[in-house]
Design a protein around this motif. Structure first.
Motif, PDB file in Angstrom:
ATOM      1  N   VAL A 105       0.893  -1.225   0.211  1.00  0.00           N
ATOM      2  CA  VAL A 105      -0.181   0.139  -0.022  1.00  0.00           C
ATOM      3  C   VAL A 105       0.701   1.349  -0.102  1.00  0.00           C
ATOM      4  N   GLY A 106       0.691   2.168  -0.743  1.00  0.00           N
ATOM      5  CA  GLY A 106       1.377   3.444  -0.940  1.00  0.00           C
ATOM      6  C   GLY A 106       1.176   4.409  -2.273  1.00  0.00           C
ATOM      7  N   ASP A 107       2.012   5.034  -2.395  1.00  0.00           N
ATOM      8  CA  ASP A 107       1.579   6.123  -3.550  1.00  0.00           C
ATOM      9  C   ASP A 107       2.161   5.576  -4.643  1.00  0.00           C
ATOM     10  N   VAL A 126      -2.456   0.005  -4.750  1.00  0.00           N
ATOM     11  CA  VAL A 126      -2.618  -1.064  -3.813  1.00  0.00           C
ATOM     12  C   VAL A 126      -2.534  -2.500  -4.642  1.00  0.00           C
ATOM     13  N   GLY A 127      -1.965  -3.442  -4.139  1.00  0.00           N
ATOM     14  CA  GLY A 127      -1.872  -4.756  -4.598  1.00  0.00           C
ATOM     15  C   GLY A 127      -1.394  -5.867  -3.604  1.00  0.00           C
ATOM     16  N   ILE A 128      -1.690  -7.196  -4.193  1.00  0.00           N
ATOM     17  CA  ILE A 128      -1.279  -8.310  -3.355  1.00  0.00           C
ATOM     18  C   ILE A 128      -0.625  -9.314  -4.404  1.00  0.00           C
ATOM     19  N   GLY A 129       0.374 -10.093  -4.125  1.00  0.00           N
ATOM     20  CA  GLY A 129       0.724 -11.008  -4.984  1.00  0.00           C
ATOM     21  C   GLY A 129       1.253 -12.239  -4.386  1.00  0.00           C
ATOM     22  N   GLU A 188       4.779   4.095   2.943  1.00  0.00           N
ATOM     23  CA  GLU A 188       4.784   2.700   2.136  1.00  0.00           C
ATOM     24  C   GLU A 188       4.750   1.655   3.048  1.00  0.00           C
ATOM     25  N   TYR A 189       3.704   0.772   2.866  1.00  0.00           N
ATOM     26  CA  TYR A 189       3.314  -0.454   3.906  1.00  0.00           C
ATOM     27  C   TYR A 189       3.457  -1.715   3.031  1.00  0.00           C
ATOM     28  N   VAL A 244      -4.528  -2.243   6.751  1.00  0.00           N
ATOM     29  CA  VAL A 244      -3.430  -1.401   6.320  1.00  0.00           C
ATOM     30  C   VAL A 244      -4.004  -0.631   5.030  1.00  0.00           C
ATOM     31  N   ASP A 245      -3.545   0.916   5.443  1.00  0.00           N
ATOM     32  CA  ASP A 245      -4.043   1.813   4.361  1.00  0.00           C
ATOM     33  C   ASP A 245      -3.023   2.925   4.513  1.00  0.00           C
ATOM     34  N   GLU A 246      -3.167   3.944   3.496  1.00  0.00           N
ATOM     35  CA  GLU A 246      -2.161   5.119   3.157  1.00  0.00           C
ATOM     36  C   GLU A 246      -1.842   5.433   4.526  1.00  0.00           C
TER      37      GLU A 246
END
Length: 604
Positions: A8-10, A67-70, A187-188, A215-217
Motif C-alpha cells: 500500500v502506498g503512492d 494497492v496490490g497483493i501477490g 509505504e506499507y 493497512v491503508d495509506e
C-alpha cells in the motif's frame, strides 16, 4: 510453503509486487499471480509457471494501482494450473485473496456457499475465503467486518491477505502461518517473509497468531479478531539488502556456502572467551538449566541433523539427550515433564511440525528453548528462551550456512546445560575454544583449496552415493547425503559407519562412491568400514587432514585442517556441500530451487 507480498502506498504497486515475488522464489512454488486496484475495480493476472513468465504476461497488459497483493503458490489442494494460482476472487471480482496454509474445513464451507449459489472455479481450499467474504458483504456488512467474520469461520492454518474493490486497504490475518508487516515513509508491506521487501524497508512487525491488521495509506492498525486494539512492537532487521542477492556467484547456494566464515564468526562473536576458557551466553545465566534431567531436541530436515549433532555432544558430556524428528513427536514423544528441556531447532522459526512439537512440550510443562535464525519468528516467541544463530538471510532452499551455525550454537548451549546439570563443562574448553575461534578461518581455507569440483566430475556417472561417519561425523554424513539428493536428484544415503555392514553393503558396487568422514574420534573403525566397501569395488573418498592414514588408503581425498573432534565435522560438512553443489551444476539442475521442495515448510 507459499509466498505472500502486499503493498500500500503512492505510485504503482506492480513493480514492487513483482520484485517481492522474485525475492520469495526461494520458498519454492509452481504458479504466481498479482492483483491490483486499478481505479475501476480489481485487476488480476496469474498463471502456472515462474514469476518471469508472469512478468511476460503482465507486459502485455496495463496493471496500474497503488494497492496490490501477490503470491507464489506451491500446490497442496489441486494441481499447478492457471485456475488454481492465487490470487483468488469471488464471482464478481470485488474481493481478491492470497493465502498460505491449509483451511481444514474448506469442504464444509465450500458446500455451504455452493448451496447458496456461489460458483467455484478452482480446486483450492483458498477459494472459499473470497466467497465467504463476499457472502458477508452480500449480507450488508462493511468490508472490514465481512473480512473478520470470514476469518472467524476458518479452521486450520493460514496467513491471509485480502482487498476489496473501491478502497485502498489491505486486510490480513494470521493463524499458524507466518506474516510480517514492513513500514517505510508512507509505504506499507505485508509478506510471508522479510526478504520479500528487504530492499524497501528494514522496519518490521512480526504478527502473532490471532492478529488481524488493517493497512491503508495512513498506517497500520493491529487488532485481535474482535477488533480490540493490540500493541505490536516494531523491530529493525539487521540484514543488509545485498545479503539477499547472489552477488558474484552463480547461485545463492554457492554464495551461502562461501558466507560460512562470516556466519560462524557472527555466531560466536561475544559468546566465547578463548583466553579465559569461558563461554558466555548472555541469555542463559549459570543455573538456568538446574534440575533438568533429560534434553529432547526436535527438528526437521537439515535442522534435525544439527539437532542430532547437539544431542550427541550432550550425551558425550554425560547429559541424557535425544534428537527427535518433529513430525514424529506427536506420535512417539518420550515422557515429558517439568524436568525436561525441549530444544526446538528451526532455521525459519516457522516450521509447522517443529512448532507443533514445541507447543506440545509447552503444554506438558517442559522447559523450552528455540535455536533459530529469525528473531521475530513464532518459535522464538513461543519458547521460554531463544538462542539466535545470526547467520543472516539464507535464500537457497538447500540449507548450508545455517546448519554450521546451528551446530556451533548447540555446542555452546550444550556446554551451558552440562555445567548446570553435571557441574562441569561438556569439553576441555582450554583446547576447544581456541579451535572454535579459528573455525571461520579454517572454513575459509577449505573454500579456497577445495578440489570438490574435480571429485564431483570424476564420479558424475555413479549410480548411488554413500556417506558414512561415526560419532559427530554421523549427522554430517546424513547432512551430506541430504544435500546431495536435494539438489542433484541422484540417490544418496547417509549411514553411521558401523551400519554399513548391516545391510547397505549389499548395495555397494564400483558405481557407488563412499564419502567417509574422519573427525579424529574412533577413526580406525571408520576406516575399517570404508575399506570393507573398497574391497567390494566401491571407490572411497576420505574427508580428513593430509596427514591422516585414510588419505593414503582412499581413492580420493578431500582435505580438512586438523582440529578438535568436536569441530572436525563442521569442516568436513563444507567439503560435502561443495561436492553436492558441483555435482548438481554438472547435471544442470536448478540448484537454488530444487523440484518439489520449499525453503520453509509451514504446513504439516
Amino acid at each position: 510453503m507459499c509466498g505472500i507480498i502486499g503493498r500500500v502506498g503512492d505510485g504503482n504497486a506492480i513493480e514492487t509486487l513483482l520484485t517481492g515475488l522474485e525475492n520469495l522464489e526461494y520458498r519454492g512454488y509452481d504458479s504466481a499471480g498479482v492483483a491490483v486496484q486499478n481505479g475501476s475495480g480489481i485487476a488480476v493476472q496469474k498463471r502456472s509457471g515462474k514469476v518471469e513468465e508472469l512478468k511476460e504476461t503482465i507486459a502485455d497488459r496495463s496493471l496500474d494501482g497503488a494497492v496490490g497483493i501477490g503470491h507464489t503458490r506451491w500446490s497442496t489442494h489441486g494441481p499447478p494450473t492457471d485456475e488454481n494460482a492465487h490470487p483468488h476472487t469471488d464471482g464478481t471480482q470485488d474481493v481478491a485473496v492470497v493465502h498460505n496454509g491449509i483451511i481444514e474445513n474448506y469442504a464444509e464451507l465450500k458446500a455451504r456457499l455452493a448451496k447458496r449459489g456461489y460458483e467455484f472455479t478452482s480446486d483450492t481450499d483458498t477459494e472459499v475465503i473470497p466467497h465467504l467474504i463476499q457472502y458477508y458483504l452480500d449480507e450488508g456488512y462493511e468490508n472490514e467486518t465481512a473480512f473478520r467474520r470470514a476469518i472467524d469461520e476458518l479452521e486450520g492454518s493460514y496467513a491471509v491477505t485480502a482487498m476489496c474493490s473501491g478502497e485502498h486497504v489491505l486486510y490480513a490475518a494470521r493463524q499458524g502461518s507466518p506474516l510480517v508487516v514492513g513500514m517505510e515513509d508512507g509505504e506499507y508491506f505485508l509478506a510471508s517473509d522479510v526478504p520479500a521487501f528487504l530492499e524497501y524497508t528494514e522496519t518490521v512487525v512480526y504478527l502473532e497468531d490471532g492478529d488481524v491488521v488493517i493497512v491503508d495509506e495512513e498506517g497500520v492498525e493491529f487488532t485481535d479478531l474482535e477488533g480490540n486494539p493490540i500493541a505490536r512492537e516494531s523491530e529493525t532487521v539487521d540484514w543488509d539488502p545485498e545479503q539477499a542477492g547472489k552477488g558474484e556467484f552463480d547461485h545463492f547456494m554457492l554464495k551461502e556456502i562461501h558466507e560460512q566464515p562470516t556466519a560462524l564468526a557472527q555466531a560466536i562473536e561475544g559468546r566465547i572467551d578463548p583466553e579465559n576458557g569461558r563461554i558466555a551466553l548472555s541469555d542463559f545465566d549459570p543455573g538456568t538449566f538446574e534440575g533438568i534431567e533429560a534434553v529432547q531436541l526436535v527438528a526437521c530436515g537439515t535442522s534435525y541433523h544439527a539437532a542430532l549433532y547437539g544431542s550427541l555432544f550432550l550425551n558425550q558430556a554425560g547429559v541424557r539427550s535425544t534428537a527427535l524428528l518433529a513430525n514424529e513427536y506427536s506420535v512417539a514423544a518420550p515422557p515429558i515433564d517439568e524436568n525436561t528441556l525441549v530444544i526446538a531447532v528451526t532455521q525459519s522459526g516457522e516450521t509447522a511440525d517443529t512448532l507443533n512439537a514445541l507447543r506440545r512440550a509447552n503444554r506438558e510443562g517442559a522447559n523450552t528453548v528455540t535455536v533459530s535464525n529469525v528473531v521475530g519468528s513464532t518459535a522464538a516467541r513461543e519458547a521460554d528462551d531463544a538462542l539466535f544463530i545470526r547467520a543472516g538471510p539464507e535464500i537457497g532452499v538447500a540449507a548450508t550456512k545455517t546448519f554450521s551455525s546451528q551446530a556451533v550454537m548447540l555446542t555452546l548451549l550444550g556446554d551451558r546445560i552440562a555445567r548446570d546439570v553435571r557441574g562441569e563443562s561438556a569439553a576441555d574448553l582450554e583446547s576447544l575454544l581456541p579451535e572454535l575461534a579459528s573455525i571461520p578461518d579454517r572454513v575459509e581455507r577449505v573454500l579456497e583449496t577445495s578440489t570438490a569440483d574435480r571429485i564431483a566430475q570424476r564420479y558424475e556417472d555413479s549410480e548411488s552415493y554413500f556417506f558414512i561417519g561415526r560419532g559427530l561425523g554421523f549427522p554430517v554424513a546424513l547432512e551430506g547425503a541430504l544435500k546431495f539428493k536435494e539438489i542433484t536428484y541422484e540417490h544418496a544415503e547417509g549411514f553411521a559407519s558401523g551400519e554399513l555392514k548391516h545391510g547397505p553393503l549389499a548395495l555397494v558396487t564400483p558405481k557407488t562412491p563412499v564419502f567417509a568422514i574422519f573427525t579424529g574420534d574412533e577413526d580406525e573403525k571408520t576406516l575399517k568400514n570404508a575399506e570393507e566397501a573398497q574391497t567390494r569395488g566401491a571407490p572411497v573418498v576420505a574427508v580428513c587432514p593430509d596427514d591422516h592414514r585414510a588419505a593414503d588408503v582412499a581413492d580420493e581425498h578431500l582435505w580438512i585442517p586438523n582440529t578438535e573432534p568436536d569441530l572436525a565435522g563442521l569442516l568436513a560438512n563444507v567439503q560435502l556441500q561443495l561436492v553436492s553443489y558441483h555435482a548438481a551444476d554438472l547435471l544442470d539442475r536448478p540448484i537454488d530451487k530444487p523440484r518439489n521442495l520449499a525453503k520453509s515448510v509451514t504446513v504439516e
